[in-house]
Scaffold this active site. Sequence first.
Site, short mmCIF file in Angstrom:
data_model
loop_
_atom_site.label_atom_id
_atom_site.label_comp_id
_atom_site.label_asym_id
_atom_site.label_seq_id
_atom_site.Cartn_x
_atom_site.Cartn_y
_atom_site.Cartn_z
N GLY A 92 94.12 -8.02 120.83
CA GLY A 92 93.83 -9.06 119.85
C GLY A 92 94.78 -10.25 119.90
N GLN A 93 95.61 -10.33 120.93
CA GLN A 93 96.55 -11.46 121.03
C GLN A 93 95.78 -12.72 121.39
OE1 GLN A 93 99.74 -10.94 123.88
NE2 GLN A 93 100.88 -12.66 123.06
N HIS A 99 104.65 -12.80 119.35
CA HIS A 99 104.84 -13.14 117.94
C HIS A 99 104.59 -11.93 117.07
CE1 HIS A 99 100.64 -14.14 118.96
NE2 HIS A 99 100.33 -13.93 117.68
#
Length: 113
Positions: A92-93, A99
């Site tokens: 899901g990046q 981050h």
Amino acid sequence: MPEDCLFCRIAAGEIPADVVDQTERAIAFRDITPQAPVHVLVIPRRHIATLSLADDGPELGDLMLLAARVARAEGIAESGFRTVINTNDDGGQMVHHLHIHVLGGRRLRWPPG
């Protein structure tokens, strides 16, 4: 710094962001599409595309400590909060700069979906 990396440009001050805290190695700013009343992103200043490419333990420690400090400053440390690191496309990046999402301010459900 990859010129097309949005988070590198935020860390360099080239793109404005609502910065809530920062250290020599990391910066924390509000997510522009918050998924909770508190949604802050904590990023390293240097470009690291994903967690799977991270190689500096003290730098990762700084990120986690800044995430905890943000939670205390935002008033969600006592009630509870979630930290999330999405890694690569299947994880899901969406921005390929490491981050940490710091989410809180309401009861969070599990699994997140």
